[in-house]
Design a protein around this motif. Structure first.
Motif, PDB file in Angstrom:
ATOM      1  N   ALA A  76      33.202  51.629  62.438  1.00 52.07           N
ATOM      2  CA  ALA A  76      32.636  52.221  63.650  1.00 52.07           C
ATOM      3  C   ALA A  76      31.515  51.376  64.240  1.00 52.07           C
ATOM      4  N   SER A  77      30.811  50.638  63.405  1.00 51.51           N
ATOM      5  CA  SER A  77      29.626  49.921  63.890  1.00 51.51           C
ATOM      6  C   SER A  77      29.715  48.401  63.855  1.00 51.51           C
ATOM      7  N   HIS A  78      30.656  47.811  63.102  1.00 47.85           N
ATOM      8  CA  HIS A  78      30.671  46.355  62.896  1.00 47.85           C
ATOM      9  C   HIS A  78      32.066  45.749  63.013  1.00 47.85           C
ATOM     10  N   TRP A  79      32.085  44.489  63.452  1.00 54.79           N
ATOM     11  CA  TRP A  79      33.238  43.605  63.306  1.00 54.79           C
ATOM     12  C   TRP A  79      33.000  42.859  62.000  1.00 54.79           C
ATOM     13  N   ILE A  80      34.061  42.590  61.230  1.00 55.38           N
ATOM     14  CA  ILE A  80      33.922  41.949  59.928  1.00 55.38           C
ATOM     15  C   ILE A  80      34.944  40.824  59.810  1.00 55.38           C
ATOM     16  N   ALA A  81      34.462  39.627  59.465  1.00 53.43           N
ATOM     17  CA  ALA A  81      35.331  38.466  59.230  1.00 53.43           C
ATOM     18  C   ALA A  81      35.106  37.991  57.802  1.00 53.43           C
ATOM     19  N   MET A  82      36.126  37.415  57.201  1.00 57.85           N
ATOM     20  CA  MET A  82      36.047  37.064  55.788  1.00 57.85           C
ATOM     21  C   MET A  82      36.328  35.595  55.529  1.00 57.85           C
ATOM     22  N   GLY A  83      35.754  35.120  54.438  1.00 55.24           N
ATOM     23  CA  GLY A  83      36.006  33.765  53.977  1.00 55.24           C
ATOM     24  C   GLY A  83      36.137  33.759  52.466  1.00 55.24           C
ATOM     25  N   MET A  84      37.089  32.994  51.944  1.00 58.92           N
ATOM     26  CA  MET A  84      37.308  32.888  50.498  1.00 58.92           C
ATOM     27  C   MET A  84      37.421  31.412  50.123  1.00 58.92           C
ATOM     28  N   HIS A  85      36.755  31.033  49.045  1.00 60.64           N
ATOM     29  CA  HIS A  85      36.826  29.656  48.553  1.00 60.64           C
ATOM     30  C   HIS A  85      36.231  29.627  47.161  1.00 60.64           C
ATOM     31  N   GLU A  86      36.554  28.605  46.387  1.00 58.99           N
ATOM     32  CA  GLU A  86      35.941  28.501  45.057  1.00 58.99           C
ATOM     33  C   GLU A  86      34.458  28.146  45.142  1.00 58.99           C
ATOM     34  N   ASP A  87      34.039  27.589  46.270  1.00 59.62           N
ATOM     35  CA  ASP A  87      32.624  27.277  46.491  1.00 59.62           C
ATOM     36  C   ASP A  87      32.037  28.315  47.453  1.00 59.62           C
ATOM     37  N   LEU A  88      30.944  28.953  47.056  1.00 59.89           N
ATOM     38  CA  LEU A  88      30.351  30.011  47.863  1.00 59.89           C
ATOM     39  C   LEU A  88      29.904  29.506  49.232  1.00 59.89           C
ATOM     40  N   ASP A  89      29.377  28.288  49.306  1.00 55.45           N
ATOM     41  CA  ASP A  89      28.970  27.726  50.596  1.00 55.45           C
ATOM     42  C   ASP A  89      30.163  27.550  51.528  1.00 55.45           C
ATOM     43  N   ASP A  90      31.290  27.081  50.980  1.00 55.85           N
ATOM     44  CA  ASP A  90      32.495  26.912  51.796  1.00 55.85           C
ATOM     45  C   ASP A  90      33.052  28.262  52.240  1.00 55.85           C
ATOM     46  N   ALA A  91      32.954  29.269  51.375  1.00 61.10           N
ATOM     47  CA  ALA A  91      33.384  30.614  51.760  1.00 61.10           C
ATOM     48  C   ALA A  91      32.525  31.140  52.909  1.00 61.10           C
ATOM     49  N   GLN A 136      32.916  38.876  46.751  1.00 61.15           N
ATOM     50  CA  GLN A 136      33.376  38.785  45.364  1.00 61.15           C
ATOM     51  C   GLN A 136      33.010  37.440  44.764  1.00 61.15           C
ATOM     52  N   ILE A 137      32.898  37.427  43.445  1.00 58.99           N
ATOM     53  CA  ILE A 137      32.671  36.185  42.701  1.00 58.99           C
ATOM     54  C   ILE A 137      33.475  36.230  41.403  1.00 58.99           C
ATOM     55  N   VAL A 138      34.731  36.675  41.507  1.00 56.83           N
ATOM     56  CA  VAL A 138      35.583  36.912  40.354  1.00 56.83           C
ATOM     57  C   VAL A 138      36.672  35.849  40.270  1.00 56.83           C
ATOM     58  N   ASP A 139      37.078  35.522  39.054  1.00 52.08           N
ATOM     59  CA  ASP A 139      38.235  34.649  38.813  1.00 52.08           C
ATOM     60  C   ASP A 139      38.120  33.281  39.471  1.00 52.08           C
ATOM     61  N   GLY A 140      36.920  32.779  39.613  1.00 56.29           N
ATOM     62  CA  GLY A 140      36.749  31.474  40.237  1.00 56.29           C
ATOM     63  C   GLY A 140      36.777  31.516  41.748  1.00 56.29           C
ATOM     64  N   ASN A 141      37.218  32.620  42.322  1.00 56.54           N
ATOM     65  CA  ASN A 141      37.227  32.764  43.770  1.00 56.54           C
ATOM     66  C   ASN A 141      35.942  33.444  44.215  1.00 56.54           C
ATOM     67  N   MET A 161      44.195  44.343  47.109  1.00 57.80           N
ATOM     68  CA  MET A 161      42.944  44.644  47.734  1.00 57.80           C
ATOM     69  C   MET A 161      42.073  45.376  46.726  1.00 57.80           C
ATOM     70  N   GLU A 162      40.845  44.890  46.518  1.00 56.28           N
ATOM     71  CA  GLU A 162      39.893  45.531  45.631  1.00 56.28           C
ATOM     72  C   GLU A 162      38.830  46.232  46.451  1.00 56.28           C
ATOM     73  N   THR A 163      38.493  47.435  46.044  1.00 58.06           N
ATOM     74  CA  THR A 163      37.432  48.136  46.746  1.00 58.06           C
ATOM     75  C   THR A 163      36.884  49.252  45.874  1.00 58.06           C
ATOM     76  N   CYS A 164      35.658  49.609  46.121  1.00 59.61           N
ATOM     77  CA  CYS A 164      35.026  50.733  45.453  1.00 59.61           C
ATOM     78  C   CYS A 164      34.445  51.617  46.547  1.00 59.61           C
ATOM     79  N   LEU A 165      35.242  52.558  47.001  1.00 61.35           N
ATOM     80  CA  LEU A 165      34.778  53.447  48.053  1.00 61.35           C
ATOM     81  C   LEU A 165      35.609  54.701  48.059  1.00 61.35           C
ATOM     82  N   THR A 166      35.115  55.670  48.763  1.00 58.12           N
ATOM     83  CA  THR A 166      35.848  56.897  48.984  1.00 58.12           C
ATOM     84  C   THR A 166      35.994  57.050  50.485  1.00 58.12           C
ATOM     85  N   GLY A 167      37.186  57.302  50.934  1.00 54.86           N
ATOM     86  CA  GLY A 167      37.375  57.455  52.365  1.00 54.86           C
ATOM     87  C   GLY A 167      38.825  57.285  52.739  1.00 54.86           C
TER      88      GLY A 167
END
Length: 98
Positions: free
Chosen positions: A27-42, A79-84, A1-7
């Protein structure tokens, strides 16, 4: 897991759930994620994951959940690292209370 935060972060393993991608909430949001080599598909994957989350949490139909995302959800690049490429879809919890 990569992150830049304090908490403080609490990770919970839910053996009763089967998820294709990670989910998160704050506290304020639901968050869903998508990963793919193509940003549109992600982005498509993150949106589909959010629709699934809304259906489960709020009991809305997939069509109503899609409409809600169109009005209230926000897609952000994770993210846009390592082709992902990663996108996270954020929906304010207040959108489900209205």
């Amino acid at each position: 897991m990569e992150t830049c935060l304090t908490g403080t972060v609490r990770l919970t393993v839910r053996k009763d759930m089967r998820l294709a991608m990670p989910r998160a909430e704050n506290a304020s949001h639901w968050i869903a994620m998508g990963m793919h080599e193509d940003l549109d598909d992600a982005a498509r994957q993150a949106l589909r994951e959010m629709i699934d989350l809304i259906v489960e949490v709020a009991g809305l139909s997939r069509q109503d959940a899609c409409s809600l995302c169109s009005l209230a959800a926000d897609l952000r690049v994770t993210q846009i690292v390592d082709g992902n490429k990663g996108i996270h879809c954020m929906l304010p919890k207040s959108a489900l209370l209205a």
